[in-house]
Design an enzyme around this catalytic site. Structure first.
Site, PDB file in Angstrom:
ATOM      1  N   LYS A  60       4.621   9.133   8.833  1.00  0.00           N
ATOM      2  CA  LYS A  60       4.370   8.581  10.179  1.00  0.00           C
ATOM      3  C   LYS A  60       5.379   9.078  11.230  1.00  0.00           C
ATOM      4  CE  LYS A  60       1.895   4.694   8.223  1.00  0.00           C
ATOM      5  NZ  LYS A  60       0.528   4.475   8.570  1.00  0.00           N
ATOM      6  N   ASP A  76       9.275   2.870  -0.444  1.00  0.00           N
ATOM      7  CA  ASP A  76       8.268   3.501   0.391  1.00  0.00           C
ATOM      8  C   ASP A  76       8.520   3.045   1.823  1.00  0.00           C
ATOM      9  OD1 ASP A  76       6.101   4.278   1.838  1.00  0.00           O
ATOM     10  OD2 ASP A  76       4.597   3.643   0.365  1.00  0.00           O
ATOM     11  N   TYR A 112       0.863  -1.189   0.000  1.00  0.00           N
ATOM     12  CA  TYR A 112       0.000   0.000   0.000  1.00  0.00           C
ATOM     13  C   TYR A 112       0.893   1.231   0.000  1.00  0.00           C
ATOM     14  CZ  TYR A 112      -3.376   3.494   1.715  1.00  0.00           C
ATOM     15  OH  TYR A 112      -4.168   4.612   1.861  1.00  0.00           O
TER      16      TYR A 112
HETATM   17  N1  PLP Z   1       2.919   4.195   2.314  1.00  0.00           N
HETATM   18  C1  PLP Z   1       2.808   3.251   3.261  1.00  0.00           C
HETATM   19  C2  PLP Z   1       3.776   2.117   3.277  1.00  0.00           C
HETATM   20  C3  PLP Z   1       1.801   3.324   4.220  1.00  0.00           C
HETATM   21  O1  PLP Z   1       1.679   2.364   5.141  1.00  0.00           O
HETATM   22  C4  PLP Z   1       0.916   4.420   4.180  1.00  0.00           C
HETATM   23  C5  PLP Z   1      -0.167   4.539   5.172  1.00  0.00           C
HETATM   24  O2  PLP Z   1      -0.443   3.684   5.959  1.00  0.00           O
HETATM   25  C6  PLP Z   1       1.074   5.378   3.191  1.00  0.00           C
HETATM   26  C7  PLP Z   1       2.087   5.238   2.270  1.00  0.00           C
HETATM   27  C8  PLP Z   1       0.157   6.564   3.130  1.00  0.00           C
HETATM   28  O3  PLP Z   1       0.425   7.411   4.191  1.00  0.00           O
HETATM   29  P1  PLP Z   1      -0.703   8.436   4.711  1.00  0.00           P
HETATM   30  O4  PLP Z   1      -1.770   7.625   5.335  1.00  0.00           O
HETATM   31  O5  PLP Z   1       0.056   9.316   5.675  1.00  0.00           O
HETATM   32  O6  PLP Z   1      -1.157   9.190   3.524  1.00  0.00           O
END
Ligand code: PLP
Length: 424
Positions: A267, A239, A144
């Site tokens: 985060k 990511d 994700y």
């Molecule tokens: N990338 C990863 C690996 C994530 O786990 C998340 C959210 O859980 C995101 C991107 C998106 O982050 P946000 O919820 O701050 O937009």
């Protein structure tokens, strides 16, 4: 547990917010029932509107690696707050946070602060496209990357059809520029790149996925991706929104000794405030406005309160002892879980890296999305509610990681295990 007030609030929330929430997983849809409304967090505990106390294994989905209401973070936030909340002009704290991020990630030469992980991913992808002058992106099933259009895509029936929209509102054209491949399968990447390697702008991956539950990359897999992307001139995007400052101070890149071209963060770097960032090689990052032709901006980007919280968070995390303690807590939880599950005869798989762990109700190894989806969702649902009723707040979905924090004591882990014993 009495949850009458939470139930009332959820009914009221449904009248004002779609589904009663501002982010879907909070609605408890995959476990059924009504979500809890939280009033307060302190250390490893959260408290709901009915006055119940829970050991929190979600930690706001990752940011709170030091636990709730960490006194040092609260103190700097209170201090900077009295000077104002936002200026829309440069602040020194943006430089300080960027320095700390650079220190942790040697692959990052320049950083751009944004407001969420989604935004970091969206802008990293645009940067990669601008830099390579190519359109297509490769992502992996079960990873994700937030809710930017090009990432809400599922696999098509073959390379020829490219991706299919995974949400209403995503155009076929956008989806067609994303190719979705199975995680942990280097051959699939090799095969795809042989056909269309020269059309691919970026390959984006959660180096240690946390969003199909925790899944570990096979030995050599990430290095294989590094080699292949270099060979085809593709921007490798890690990511690390979850794994950055979580799997290690320098994220999965430190753990596996691999340098990504671009890294997405979020985060933890906001200390509990809405922050994201992406960064990488100068050569790519210098294409961003105002230096280059890749446009990217934000009214609240580099917000002074969020920067201050992030700086304090990363300063705390520079103490390597923290990661040793998190590993020890994770290990204690894993060992305890295994003992209980073996005694109960339950079929299970546990995947863990440091303070991130997922218990799957399947005995087959979980190495990708297909194997993760073999976990018994019905069993998880029952387990989740029994844990909650015994004072343990787990992520309300099988496909999420349990997040431990520095605030989780041995006593907390023992309480989690005692609840598992009666919930399994
Ligand atoms: N990338 C990863 C690996 C994530 O786990 C998340 C959210 O859980 C995101 C991107 C998106 O982050 P946000 O919820 O701050 O937009």
């Amino acid at each position: 547990m009495r949850t009458k007030r939470s139930e009332e609030l959820f009914k009221e929330a449904e009248r004002y917010l779609p589904g009663g929430v501002d982010s879907p997983v909070r609605a408890f849809k995959s476990v059924g029932g009504s979500p809890l409304f939280i009033t307060k967090g302190k250390g490893s505990k959260i408290f709901d509107v009915d006055g119940n106390k829970y050991i929190d294994c979600v930690g706001s989905w990752g940011p709170l690696i030091l636990g709730h209401s960490h006194p040092k973070i609260l103190s700097v936030v209170k201090k900077v707050l009295s000077d104002g909340t936002s200026f829309g002009a440069p602040c020194e704290s943006e430089i300080s946070l960027a320095k700390l991020i650079k220190e942790a990630f040697p692959s990052i030469e320049l950083v751009r602060m944004v407001n969420s992980g989604t935004e970091a991913v969206m802008s990293a992808i645009r940067s990669a496209r601008g830099y390579t002058k190519r359109d297509k992106i490769i992502k992996f099933e079960g990873c994700y990357h937030g809710h930017t259009d090009s990432m809400l895509v599922k696999a098509g029936s073959g390379l020829a059809t490219f991706g299919q929209p995974n949400s209403l509102g995503i155009t076929k054209g956008t989806a067609a520029d994303t190719i979705v491949l199975p995680f942990n399968d280097l051959e699939a990447v090799e095969k795809a790149l042989k056909e269309i390697g020269n059309d691919i702008a970026a390959l984006i991956i959660e180096p240690i996925p946390g969003n199909m539950g925790v899944v570990l990359p096979r030995a050599g897999y990430l290095q294989g991706l590094r080699d292949l992307t270099t060979k085809y001139g593709i921007v490798l995007i890690f990511d690390e929104v979850i794994t950055g400052f979580r799997a290690a101070f320098g994220g999965a890149q430190e753990l596996y000794g691999i340098k990504a071209d671009l890294t997405c963060l979020g985060k933890i770097i906001g200390g509990g405030f809405p922050v994201g960032a992406f960064g990488g090689e100068k050569e790519i990052m210098e294409n961003l406005a105002p230096l280059g032709g890749v446009y990217q901006a934000g009214t609240l980007s580099g917000n002074p309160i969020a920067m201050a919280a992030g700086i304090e968070m990363l300063k705390q995390l520079k103490n390597k002892k923290i990661y040793k303690k998190l590993e020890r807590s994770g290990q204690k939880l894993e060992t305890g879980l295994k003992k209980i599950l073996i005694e109960s005869g339950e079929k299970y798989t546990i995947n863990r890296v440091g303070s991130l762990l997922t218990l799957f109700f399947t005995e087959k190894p979980v190495v990708d999305y297909q194997s993760a989806s073999k976990s018994d969702a019905g069993k998880f649902k029952k387990f989740f509610w029994s844990m909650l009723n015994n004072g343990i707040y787990l992520p309300p979905s099988q496909y999420e990681a349990w997040f431990l924090s520095l605030a989780h004591s041995d006593q907390d882990i023992a309480k989690v295990l005692a609840a598992v014993k009666i919930s399994i």
